[in-house]
Design a protein around this motif. Structure first.
Motif, PDB file in Angstrom:
ATOM      1  N   ARG A   6     -30.012  -0.206 -23.572  1.00 19.73           N
ATOM      2  CA  ARG A   6     -30.438   1.194 -23.424  1.00 19.73           C
ATOM      3  C   ARG A   6     -29.440   1.988 -22.596  1.00 19.73           C
ATOM      4  N   ALA A   7     -28.941   1.387 -21.543  1.00 15.36           N
ATOM      5  CA  ALA A   7     -27.978   2.081 -20.685  1.00 15.36           C
ATOM      6  C   ALA A   7     -26.694   2.398 -21.445  1.00 15.36           C
ATOM      7  N   VAL A   8     -26.208   1.459 -22.235  1.00 20.16           N
ATOM      8  CA  VAL A   8     -24.970   1.675 -22.986  1.00 20.16           C
ATOM      9  C   VAL A   8     -25.180   2.684 -24.097  1.00 20.16           C
ATOM     10  N   THR A   9     -26.256   2.537 -24.852  1.00 22.15           N
ATOM     11  CA  THR A   9     -26.479   3.437 -25.992  1.00 22.15           C
ATOM     12  C   THR A   9     -26.792   4.860 -25.554  1.00 22.15           C
ATOM     13  N   ALA A  10     -27.203   5.052 -24.319  1.00 24.58           N
ATOM     14  CA  ALA A  10     -27.521   6.386 -23.810  1.00 24.58           C
ATOM     15  C   ALA A  10     -26.302   7.121 -23.250  1.00 24.58           C
ATOM     16  N   LEU A  11     -25.170   6.467 -23.169  1.00 25.72           N
ATOM     17  CA  LEU A  11     -23.983   7.107 -22.604  1.00 25.72           C
ATOM     18  C   LEU A  11     -23.547   8.303 -23.454  1.00 25.72           C
ATOM     19  N   ALA A  12     -23.176   9.382 -22.797  1.00 26.01           N
ATOM     20  CA  ALA A  12     -22.780  10.613 -23.499  1.00 26.01           C
ATOM     21  C   ALA A  12     -21.548  10.415 -24.383  1.00 26.01           C
ATOM     22  N   VAL A  13     -20.724   9.411 -24.094  1.00 22.15           N
ATOM     23  CA  VAL A  13     -19.521   9.177 -24.909  1.00 22.15           C
ATOM     24  C   VAL A  13     -19.869   8.634 -26.291  1.00 22.15           C
ATOM     25  N   PHE A  14     -21.137   8.284 -26.527  1.00 26.73           N
ATOM     26  CA  PHE A  14     -21.591   7.781 -27.823  1.00 26.73           C
ATOM     27  C   PHE A  14     -22.679   8.698 -28.400  1.00 26.73           C
ATOM     28  N   PRO A  15     -22.341   9.957 -28.724  1.00 28.74           N
ATOM     29  CA  PRO A  15     -23.382  10.892 -29.181  1.00 28.74           C
ATOM     30  C   PRO A  15     -24.042  10.481 -30.492  1.00 28.74           C
ATOM     31  N   LYS A  16     -23.375   9.678 -31.314  1.00 31.80           N
ATOM     32  CA  LYS A  16     -23.953   9.228 -32.578  1.00 31.80           C
ATOM     33  C   LYS A  16     -24.483   7.800 -32.487  1.00 31.80           C
ATOM     34  N   GLY A  17     -24.541   7.258 -31.277  1.00 35.61           N
ATOM     35  CA  GLY A  17     -24.998   5.893 -31.088  1.00 35.61           C
ATOM     36  C   GLY A  17     -23.831   4.922 -31.096  1.00 35.61           C
ATOM     37  N   VAL A  18     -24.130   3.659 -30.852  1.00 36.82           N
ATOM     38  CA  VAL A  18     -23.086   2.644 -30.775  1.00 36.82           C
ATOM     39  C   VAL A  18     -23.714   1.272 -31.013  1.00 36.82           C
ATOM     40  N   ASN A  19     -22.951   0.385 -31.629  1.00 39.57           N
ATOM     41  CA  ASN A  19     -23.378  -1.000 -31.757  1.00 39.57           C
ATOM     42  C   ASN A  19     -23.012  -1.735 -30.476  1.00 39.57           C
ATOM     43  N   VAL A  20     -23.885  -2.626 -30.038  1.00 35.33           N
ATOM     44  CA  VAL A  20     -23.665  -3.355 -28.788  1.00 35.33           C
ATOM     45  C   VAL A  20     -23.724  -4.853 -29.073  1.00 35.33           C
ATOM     46  N   GLU A  21     -22.724  -5.580 -28.611  1.00 34.38           N
ATOM     47  CA  GLU A  21     -22.686  -7.043 -28.710  1.00 34.38           C
ATOM     48  C   GLU A  21     -22.839  -7.598 -27.295  1.00 34.38           C
ATOM     49  N   LEU A  22     -23.862  -8.391 -27.072  1.00 29.89           N
ATOM     50  CA  LEU A  22     -24.038  -9.067 -25.788  1.00 29.89           C
ATOM     51  C   LEU A  22     -23.509 -10.486 -25.962  1.00 29.89           C
ATOM     52  N   VAL A  23     -22.544 -10.875 -25.122  1.00 26.58           N
ATOM     53  CA  VAL A  23     -21.823 -12.133 -25.321  1.00 26.58           C
ATOM     54  C   VAL A  23     -21.983 -13.039 -24.109  1.00 26.58           C
ATOM     55  N   ALA A  24     -22.273 -14.311 -24.375  1.00 29.27           N
ATOM     56  CA  ALA A  24     -22.320 -15.334 -23.330  1.00 29.27           C
ATOM     57  C   ALA A  24     -21.403 -16.479 -23.744  1.00 29.27           C
ATOM     58  N   THR A  25     -20.691 -17.018 -22.772  1.00 26.93           N
ATOM     59  CA  THR A  25     -19.828 -18.169 -23.027  1.00 26.93           C
ATOM     60  C   THR A  25     -20.680 -19.426 -23.094  1.00 26.93           C
ATOM     61  N   GLU A  26     -20.423 -20.252 -24.116  1.00 28.21           N
ATOM     62  CA  GLU A  26     -21.075 -21.555 -24.236  1.00 28.21           C
ATOM     63  C   GLU A  26     -19.997 -22.624 -24.166  1.00 28.21           C
ATOM     64  N   ALA A  27     -20.409 -23.870 -24.042  1.00 25.20           N
ATOM     65  CA  ALA A  27     -19.447 -24.975 -23.893  1.00 25.20           C
ATOM     66  C   ALA A  27     -18.440 -25.023 -25.034  1.00 25.20           C
ATOM     67  N   ASP A  28     -18.888 -24.735 -26.262  1.00 26.70           N
ATOM     68  CA  ASP A  28     -17.987 -24.879 -27.409  1.00 26.70           C
ATOM     69  C   ASP A  28     -17.652 -23.548 -28.082  1.00 26.70           C
ATOM     70  N   GLY A  29     -18.035 -22.430 -27.495  1.00 20.75           N
ATOM     71  CA  GLY A  29     -17.740 -21.141 -28.112  1.00 20.75           C
ATOM     72  C   GLY A  29     -18.502 -20.030 -27.424  1.00 20.75           C
ATOM     73  N   PHE A  30     -19.141 -19.177 -28.220  1.00 19.05           N
ATOM     74  CA  PHE A  30     -19.817 -18.016 -27.665  1.00 19.05           C
ATOM     75  C   PHE A  30     -21.169 -17.805 -28.338  1.00 19.05           C
ATOM     76  N   ARG A  31     -22.107 -17.233 -27.588  1.00 23.11           N
ATOM     77  CA  ARG A  31     -23.423 -16.850 -28.096  1.00 23.11           C
ATOM     78  C   ARG A  31     -23.453 -15.335 -28.071  1.00 23.11           C
ATOM     79  N   VAL A  32     -23.842 -14.720 -29.192  1.00 21.25           N
ATOM     80  CA  VAL A  32     -23.814 -13.264 -29.317  1.00 21.25           C
ATOM     81  C   VAL A  32     -25.158 -12.752 -29.824  1.00 21.25           C
ATOM     82  N   ARG A  33     -25.662 -11.704 -29.185  1.00 26.80           N
ATOM     83  CA  ARG A  33     -26.817 -10.945 -29.688  1.00 26.80           C
ATOM     84  C   ARG A  33     -26.295  -9.582 -30.100  1.00 26.80           C
ATOM     85  N   VAL A  34     -26.823  -9.062 -31.204  1.00 24.61           N
ATOM     86  CA  VAL A  34     -26.305  -7.838 -31.799  1.00 24.61           C
ATOM     87  C   VAL A  34     -27.388  -6.765 -31.851  1.00 24.61           C
TER      88      VAL A  34
END
Length: 102
Positions: A6-34
């Motif tokens: 919510r904080a990222v999508t509400a930023l004025a620099v994204f007046p048309k919205g924005v896709n957000v990827e939340l990334v966590a490091t895992e032992a063998d790669g990465f975990r991503v929520r979209v």
């Protein structure tokens, strides 16, 4: 995580919205929520997974030229960021999740 989205999508620099990827490091790669603008939480985003792997290689968090596992809600994608500057390659499962008609 929704508060961060919510904080990222509400930023004025994204007046048309924005896709957000939340990334966590895992032992063998990465975990991503979209979170995709206009849609909400989605199961996967191939472009986002490629961007995560490319950023990880650029930051020295993953090796170029080898498959980097990126786990999304919809499954695991294997992303290869080439060492020669060629196109990033993505492999993984594909399945129909929606059918619609206009």
């Amino acid at each position: 995580s929704m508060g961060l989205v919510r904080a990222v999508t509400a930023l004025a620099v994204f007046p048309k919205g924005v896709n957000v990827e939340l990334v966590a490091t895992e032992a063998d790669g990465f975990r991503v929520r979209v979170y995709e603008r206009g849609v909400g939480w989605t199961q996967a985003c191939g472009t986002g997974a490629c961007a995560v792997a490319a950023a990880a290689v650029a930051q020295g968090r993953a090796a170029a030229g080898v498959a980097v596992p990126v786990a999304l809600d919809g499954g695991v994608l294997e992303i290869v960021v080439p060492t020669d500057g060629a196109a990033v390659r993505m492999t993984g499962p594909a399945r129909r999740v929606f059918v619609g008609a206009v």
